[in-house]
Design a protein around this motif. Structure first.
Motif, PDB file in Angstrom:
ATOM      1  N   UNK A 207       0.826  -1.207   0.000  1.00  0.00           N
ATOM      2  CA  UNK A 207       0.000   0.000   0.000  1.00  0.00           C
ATOM      3  C   UNK A 207       0.864   1.263   0.000  1.00  0.00           C
ATOM      4  N   UNK A 208       2.022   1.212   0.706  1.00  0.00           N
ATOM      5  CA  UNK A 208       2.934   2.369   0.708  1.00  0.00           C
ATOM      6  C   UNK A 208       3.472   2.617  -0.695  1.00  0.00           C
ATOM      7  N   UNK A 209       3.850   1.529  -1.386  1.00  0.00           N
ATOM      8  CA  UNK A 209       4.351   1.673  -2.763  1.00  0.00           C
ATOM      9  C   UNK A 209       3.247   2.216  -3.663  1.00  0.00           C
ATOM     10  N   UNK A 210       2.063   1.644  -3.521  1.00  0.00           N
ATOM     11  CA  UNK A 210       0.938   2.036  -4.387  1.00  0.00           C
ATOM     12  C   UNK A 210       0.465   3.464  -4.137  1.00  0.00           C
ATOM     13  N   UNK A 211       0.760   4.009  -2.955  1.00  0.00           N
ATOM     14  CA  UNK A 211       0.375   5.403  -2.704  1.00  0.00           C
ATOM     15  C   UNK A 211       1.261   6.358  -3.514  1.00  0.00           C
ATOM     16  N   UNK A 212       2.378   5.829  -4.053  1.00  0.00           N
ATOM     17  CA  UNK A 212       3.318   6.663  -4.806  1.00  0.00           C
ATOM     18  C   UNK A 212       3.321   6.380  -6.304  1.00  0.00           C
ATOM     19  N   UNK A 213       3.002   5.139  -6.697  1.00  0.00           N
ATOM     20  CA  UNK A 213       3.171   4.777  -8.114  1.00  0.00           C
ATOM     21  C   UNK A 213       2.241   3.647  -8.543  1.00  0.00           C
ATOM     22  N   UNK A 214       1.940   3.631  -9.845  1.00  0.00           N
ATOM     23  CA  UNK A 214       1.157   2.526 -10.438  1.00  0.00           C
ATOM     24  C   UNK A 214       2.028   1.571 -11.242  1.00  0.00           C
ATOM     25  N   UNK A 215       3.347   1.719 -11.147  1.00  0.00           N
ATOM     26  CA  UNK A 215       4.249   0.839 -11.913  1.00  0.00           C
ATOM     27  C   UNK A 215       4.037  -0.620 -11.550  1.00  0.00           C
ATOM     28  N   UNK A 216       4.360  -1.540 -12.498  1.00  0.00           N
ATOM     29  CA  UNK A 216       4.320  -2.955 -12.131  1.00  0.00           C
ATOM     30  C   UNK A 216       5.310  -3.259 -10.996  1.00  0.00           C
ATOM     31  N   UNK A 217       4.947  -4.233 -10.196  1.00  0.00           N
ATOM     32  CA  UNK A 217       5.772  -4.623  -9.041  1.00  0.00           C
ATOM     33  C   UNK A 217       6.023  -6.118  -9.146  1.00  0.00           C
ATOM     34  N   UNK A 218       7.228  -6.550  -8.761  1.00  0.00           N
ATOM     35  CA  UNK A 218       7.410  -7.958  -8.434  1.00  0.00           C
ATOM     36  C   UNK A 218       7.742  -8.017  -6.943  1.00  0.00           C
ATOM     37  N   UNK A 219       7.478  -9.142  -6.330  1.00  0.00           N
ATOM     38  CA  UNK A 219       7.725  -9.232  -4.887  1.00  0.00           C
ATOM     39  C   UNK A 219       8.650 -10.404  -4.591  1.00  0.00           C
ATOM     40  N   UNK A 220       9.501 -10.211  -3.589  1.00  0.00           N
ATOM     41  CA  UNK A 220      10.434 -11.258  -3.158  1.00  0.00           C
ATOM     42  C   UNK A 220      10.191 -11.509  -1.674  1.00  0.00           C
TER      43      UNK A 220
END
Ligand code: MG
Length: 379
Positions: A207-220
């Motif tokens: 949610x913190x990332x999404x509050x700043x950007x709509x870029x694709x994300x991968x998660x580790x």
């Protein structure tokens, strides 16, 4: 953690990043030869410990750290010098001491030509089991040297198209929301973000990332999830958040649970900790959708090239990753990047004392230097 200064003091060395004027590595190895010794008909191999300083304290599911020990290597032959590097994050079990001990056994003078890559790397591999980062440091220096002697970069020797390099992700470590948001803003040149999860605040992180950007994300997740039902629910939620793949969600020992998760997951599940070398393919086939290849895990560029081919034959997705490294090892890995689906080649960007110039990221995409060998020069 032994600081760099303390380590060098312990070893009776002067501080300094460039040059190989040091003589001793503790009791475990001798640095051989001097730089610019003129034309030689034999390969002169040498190595030096160095400690990378991370710009931010780096937190994964396995713990936090602010430095990474590396070993810088050189092979000199007929006035050309190939550069290599071993990066040794503590969780992989190698250190300045183990790498120094291993590299002190490497004698390349017995080989008549650096072009005997297969013979040389087989010899290095058989010196001792494990020690994959140390082995990679010889492999990379040898590839760099051979490319320089041929006056060609490795992507061209392999016949790869430098226009087909992928976007690279930029890694956001586990942190408080304000810090995460700051890091996302710092990552504005990148088109994809790699977010570390697995410490219980996964939704808050995303949610913190999404509050700043709509870029694709991968998660580790770095093996951080232990319940497969919770993992599957989380992957469904992550898909809704624009996540494109999930790396090492569960401990590598939970093979059946991971195979079930991959079978049911709406996103590709990539193995990282579960696959280190070619010998580990048996652990991932039918269990994961793809693999994360890293030079420091598998022993270098030759092994990585072989692993990528093997993964393709088995229908697996491939990403190429790195540790926190200087531009030396990251640029060596980047030579392979036209072959992979995803790149995570940001290790040099996470440190503030890089001693090489090499790979560049242009508009989020890996840009290979037009230089022979692995494509780096000393700063
Ligand atoms: Mg990983």
């Amino acid at each position: 953690m032994v600081t760099r200064r303390k380590f060098l003091t312990n070893c009776g060395m002067a501080a300094g990043a460039a040059g190989f004027s040091y003589v001793k590595l503790g009791n475990s190895g001798i640095l051989r030869g001097n730089i610019n010794t003129g034309k030689s008909a034999v390969m002169d191999f040498r190595y030096k410990p160095y400690e990378l300083h991370l710009k931010h304290v780096f937190t994964l599911a396995s713990g936090s750290r602010s430095t990474t020990p590396v070993m810088l290597t050189e092979i000199e032959f007929e006035n050309s010098i190939g550069y290599g590097e071993a990066s040794m994050p503590p969780y992989l079990g190698e250190s300045h001491e183990t790498a120094g001990l291993f590299l002190s056994k490497v004698d390349l003078k017995k080989f008549s030509s650096p072009f005997l890559i297969q013979d040389i790397l087989t010899y290095v591999d058989q010196l001792a089991p494990g020690n994959y980062a140390a082995k990679a440091s010889v492999d990379i220096a040898l590839h760099d040297l051979v490319g320089k002697l041929m006056n060609q970069p490795w992507y061209r020797i392999w016949g790869l198209n430098p226009d087909k390099t992928p976007n690279t992700s930029f890694t956001i470590g586990i942190d408080k929301p304000e810090i995460v948001k700051e890091k996302v803003r710092e990552a504005s040149p990148y088109r994809i973000l790699k977010v570390k999860l697995g410490q219980g605040n996964d939704k808050e992180m995303i949610q913190s990332v999404r509050s700043e950007t709509n870029k694709p994300i991968c998660v580790d997740i770095n093996q951080g999830w232990t319940d497969r039902n919770m993992a599957l629910d989380m992957i469904h939620w992550l898909k809704e958040q624009g996540v494109v793949f999930v790396e090492q969600p569960m401990p590598k020992t939970l093979v059946d649970d991971t195979a079930w998760l991959t079978q049911n997951s709406p996103l590709p599940v990539i193995a990282d900790e579960a696959i280190q070398t070619i010998a580990d393919f048996k652990n991932v086939q039918g269990v994961y959708s793809g693999i994360n290849v890293k030079l420091m895990k598998c022993g270098g560029m030759l092994a990585a090239y072989t692993m990528i081919g093997m993964a393709r034959a088995l229908g697996l997705k491939v990403m190429i990753g790195c540790m926190t490294e200087t531009s030396c090892a990251v640029t060596a890995a980047a030579q392979l990047s036209p072959l992979v689906d995803w790149a995570d080649l940001d290790g040099n960007l996470l440190i503030d004392n890089d001693v090489f110039d090499g790979i560049k990221i242009r508009d989020g995409k890996v840009s290979l230097p037009d230089r022979p060998g692995i494509g780096v020069v000393k700063r």
